[in-house]
Design a protein around this motif. Structure first.
Motif, mmCIF file in Angstrom:
data_model
loop_
_atom_site.group_PDB
_atom_site.id
_atom_site.type_symbol
_atom_site.label_atom_id
_atom_site.label_comp_id
_atom_site.label_asym_id
_atom_site.label_seq_id
_atom_site.Cartn_x
_atom_site.Cartn_y
_atom_site.Cartn_z
ATOM 1 N N GLY A 167 9.584 49.984 -35.779
ATOM 2 C CA GLY A 167 8.999 48.729 -35.314
ATOM 3 C C GLY A 167 9.425 48.381 -33.903
ATOM 4 O O GLY A 167 8.612 47.951 -33.079
ATOM 5 N N TRP A 168 10.707 48.599 -33.582
ATOM 6 C CA TRP A 168 11.202 48.304 -32.232
ATOM 7 C C TRP A 168 10.655 49.296 -31.216
ATOM 8 O O TRP A 168 10.396 48.952 -30.062
ATOM 9 C CB TRP A 168 12.727 48.307 -32.223
ATOM 10 C CG TRP A 168 13.294 47.054 -32.799
ATOM 11 C CD1 TRP A 168 13.711 46.856 -34.082
ATOM 12 C CD2 TRP A 168 13.459 45.801 -32.135
ATOM 13 N NE1 TRP A 168 14.133 45.559 -34.246
ATOM 14 C CE2 TRP A 168 13.999 44.894 -33.072
ATOM 15 C CE3 TRP A 168 13.211 45.353 -30.841
ATOM 16 C CZ2 TRP A 168 14.285 43.577 -32.760
ATOM 17 C CZ3 TRP A 168 13.504 44.038 -30.511
ATOM 18 C CH2 TRP A 168 14.035 43.164 -31.468
ATOM 19 N N ARG A 169 10.468 50.532 -31.614
ATOM 20 C CA ARG A 169 9.920 51.522 -30.677
ATOM 21 C C ARG A 169 8.453 51.238 -30.383
ATOM 22 O O ARG A 169 7.970 51.483 -29.273
ATOM 23 C CB ARG A 169 10.115 52.924 -31.248
ATOM 24 C CG ARG A 169 11.567 53.398 -31.078
ATOM 25 C CD ARG A 169 12.037 54.287 -32.192
ATOM 26 N NE ARG A 169 11.377 55.568 -32.200
ATOM 27 C CZ ARG A 169 11.412 56.404 -33.239
ATOM 28 N NH1 ARG A 169 12.091 56.063 -34.323
ATOM 29 N NH2 ARG A 169 10.804 57.549 -33.198
ATOM 30 N N MET A 170 7.747 50.687 -31.368
ATOM 31 C CA MET A 170 6.370 50.266 -31.111
ATOM 32 C C MET A 170 6.350 49.105 -30.111
ATOM 33 O O MET A 170 5.419 48.973 -29.315
ATOM 34 C CB MET A 170 5.693 49.855 -32.415
ATOM 35 C CG MET A 170 5.348 51.013 -33.322
ATOM 36 S SD MET A 170 4.130 52.135 -32.615
ATOM 37 C CE MET A 170 2.649 51.116 -32.755
ATOM 38 N N ARG A 171 7.385 48.261 -30.126
ATOM 39 C CA ARG A 171 7.468 47.177 -29.149
ATOM 40 C C ARG A 171 7.608 47.736 -27.728
ATOM 41 O O ARG A 171 7.069 47.176 -26.778
ATOM 42 C CB ARG A 171 8.656 46.261 -29.458
ATOM 43 C CG ARG A 171 8.533 45.477 -30.744
ATOM 44 C CD ARG A 171 9.601 44.401 -30.802
ATOM 45 N NE ARG A 171 9.725 43.825 -32.144
ATOM 46 C CZ ARG A 171 10.261 42.651 -32.401
ATOM 47 N NH1 ARG A 171 10.736 41.924 -31.419
ATOM 48 N NH2 ARG A 171 10.354 42.190 -33.630
#
Length: 665
Positions: A167-171
């Motif tokens: 999820g953070w890498r998608m950010r």
């Protein structure tokens, strides 16, 4: 800006949609809506050029830059957060290298009067002006603002991206696209991995951006706040509504009612004509009138009614074997990534038949503990999986793990065993993959369809421990409800990792909160937990909420002695009234916080303006001196400072208007 004419897409005999025509204009904020599998993601892929339509034309000007955030993408793990985000400035970096080379050449050459030297100066000046107009000098500040807005801390900037959850890498990928400042933004479910603060920041960013936006999201509040136009894909047609999402819902209902009335009137008129023709067909005295009626009947254009797509997923987990009394026991479990401790001293026990929730901000370790339970990653401490446990695991990236070269039927056929293979078509039909849909390739499926297909795999073998990591991310509202009812009816144990408060309501009886490297147990339903934390949304976890002086704090009368809400999905009328007032109080607190932030932003902007005005005054005095008149360094600094001052004044005006509107309200 982008023109679409006569678009048709088909992945079999039945087209996905036909004769779609519309135009994306400057500053359009388009909500692309429709049920899972209607063709929303396919439309975005066609608009960005990743996929070709069966027929029709998509016209994109040569100078139009398109930024596309897909639901599923391949993420890099060999850089830091800052380095990955800086890839958005690849064009600016190349331009800076060219400028440095030209500047070096100007410093080394001595043929000041030659034509080539003068041409080089002119080229350097033109390129430098373009470089400054692109905001190159402020790119690092812009990068930091964007990453902070999407929820990262400054201490995260130098951490490897491999330490972050999906999820953070998608950010990070979203930040890169926003930093590129494309003319058209195509965003496919951008809020799936964002918390409430990041969603609000993204709403504000899109509102202020000069880019046109085409948005797919199941977050109704988000698309309503962002959109000013709605494109609906339903039953093979694309209908353009020039209103935001909430107004579209009303208009669509009214339109269908009008169509029904008109259709009924037309059918009655046609029936009367046919009855007249049949009655007087063979009477010579009525021959003229009969012929007139026949001609009128032939000229009638049948009124079409918008089909209502009522297909829905049907889900039921098979009966499971009885497991041991304690499926999961953790004792002093700890997980580190290098010097970063995700969590430690985790001690918990999950009993047979319990439905529990893992909640907390992204990156606090929910998915990490799940991977520890699955045995996918090493850890320290003791973690026991109980006797006779059969785990069914739905990961966040489950849809990405599917083989894109296979069809829907082949995907299930490869994992089905024994008699279950005779029921594959029935199972696919229950998940809306019946008929021709089962022959689709996985690579053409939307995110929602892939999630449904991955969910089918859980049904192929009986399990008694379900672990679902963000199972609702790509599901529409009806599908979420069906999944929720299936889990409630499941007679085994379930661990659900989710940010979705409505999905967890009435489903779980225990909540495990992840935060600050700890895991805390809360008995009761999700509303019991929210009330105990004095918050209204799961996405508010981790905010600076002052609960340290609750014992001494004087609350309003309505907030004292709040009764505990039950774990059932039917709280009492009094509890609902109390909760409503609590929400109002929380809203007022949030409004005050926003006002404080706005006042702080105005003061900071004023300080920047004062500092830049002082510097411009100093530069003016320096340039007035003859020996500095041709100093390119001072001239460049003066130009850039003046440009930054103008931008900051414009920003200050907007911030002041926002603050004034808050005060007046």
């Amino acid at each position: 800006m982008i023109s679409v004419e006569g678009l048709k897409v088909e992945f079999g005999v039945k087209p996905l949609f036909v004769d779609a025509s519309f135009v994306i204009n400057d500053r359009d904020r388009i909500a692309l809506v429709g049920k899972n599998g209607a063709g929303k993601s396919t439309m975005l892929k066609i608009l960005c050029g990743q996929q070709k339509p069966t027929a029709g034309i998509v016209s994109v000007p040569n100078d139009c830059r398109v930024g596309y955030l897909p639901q599923v993408m391949i993420l890099q793990d060999d850089t830091t957060v800052r380095e990955e985000a800086q890839k958005a400035f690849a064009d600016i970096t190349k331009m800076k290298e060219r400028l440095d080379n030209m500047n070096q050449e100007l410093a080394e050459r001595t043929d000041y009067e030659s034509e080539s030297y003068l041409a080089l100066i002119e080229k350097y000046t033109t390129e430098h002006e373009r470089y400054m107009m692109m905001g190159a000098e402020s790119r690092e500040a812009e990068l930091e603002r964007t990453l902070l807005g999407l929820g990262f801390l400054r201490t995260d900037f130098e951490r490897p991206t491999s330490e972050f959850s999906g999820g953070w890498r998608m950010r990070i990928e979203l930040a890169k696209i926003l930093l590129q400042k494309p003319d058209v933004l195509l965003l496919d479910e951008p809020t799936n991995h964002l918390d409430i603060e990041s969603i609000q920041w993204l709403e504000q960013f899109l509102a202020q951006s000069s880019s046109a936006v085409v948005l797919v999201s199941h977050d109704r509040a988000f698309i309503n706040n962002v959109s000013n136009r709605t494109l609906e894909i339903s039953c093979g047609r694309v209908v353009d509504y020039k209103v935001k999402y909430n107004e579209y819902v009303v208009l669509r209902k009214e339109r269908r009612e009008q169509q029904l009335r008109a259709y009924e009137n037309q059918q009655k008129e046609m029936a009367d004509m046919k009855a007249f023709i049949e009655r007087f067909r063979y009477q010579a005295t009525k021959a003229v009138q009969v012929q007139q009626k026949i001609k009128q009947l032939e000229k009638i254009v049948p009124i079409e009614i918008d089909e209502v797509d009522n297909s829905a997923m049907h889900l039921k987990f098979p009966p499971c074997l009885r497991s041991g009394d304690y499926p999961i026991i953790c004792d002093e479990v700890r997980k580190d990534y290098g010097a970063h401790t995700v969590f430690d001293h985790v001690t918990l026990t999950i009993k047979r038949g319990e439905k529990v929730a893992f909640v907390g901000k992204n990156g606090e370790g929910k998915s990490t503990l799940v991977k520890c339970i699955m045995g996918e990653i090493p850890f320290t401490g003791e973690l026991k999986v109980g006797h006779n446990i059969q785990i069914g695991y739905f990961a966040q990236n489950q849809a990405q793990l599917l083989d894109e070269s296979l069809t829907v039927f082949q995907t299930i056929d490869h994992v089905a065993k024994g008699e279950i293979r005779l029921r594959i078509n029935d199972i696919l039909g229950a998940f809306m993959f019946g008929g021709e849909e089962s022959d689709k390739k996985v690579k053409v499926l939307s995110g929602g369809e892939r999630s449904r297909l991955a969910m089918i795999r859980l049904l192929l073998e009986p399990v008694n421990l379900l672990i679902l990591d963000e199972p609702t991310n790509h599901l529409d509202m009806p599908s979420k409800d069906v999944l929720k009812e299936a889990i409630k009816a499941f007679d085994g144990t379930a661990i659900i990792v989710s940010h979705d408060r409505e999905f967890l309501d009435g489903l779980v009886t225990k909540v495990y909160e992840f935060g600050d490297g700890k895991v805390r147990e809360h008995l009761g339903g999700i509303y019991d937990f929210l009330q105990a934390k004095k918050i209204t949304e799961l996405n508010e976890l981790g905010k600076d909420v002052d609960n340290s002086h609750v014992g001494n704090k004087t609350f309003p009368a309505w907030e004292q002695n709040i009764p505990t809400l039950g774990t059932k999905n039917e709280p009492s009328a009094k509890s609902e009234e109390v909760l409503s007032k609590a929400l109002s109080y929380a809203e007022r607190k949030e409004q005050q916080k926003r006002r404080n932030r706005a006042e702080k932003a105005v003061k900071e902007s004023e300080a920047k303006i004062e500092k830049m005005e002082q510097r411009i005054k100093e530069l003016d005095e320096l340039l007035m001196q003859p020996e500095n008149a041709s100093d390119m360094t001072l001239v460049t600094e003066y130009t850039s400072t003046k440009k930054c001052l103008d931008e900051e004044v414009e920003r200050w005006e907007k911030l002041s208007e926002t603050l004034e509107s808050m005060i007046s309200n």
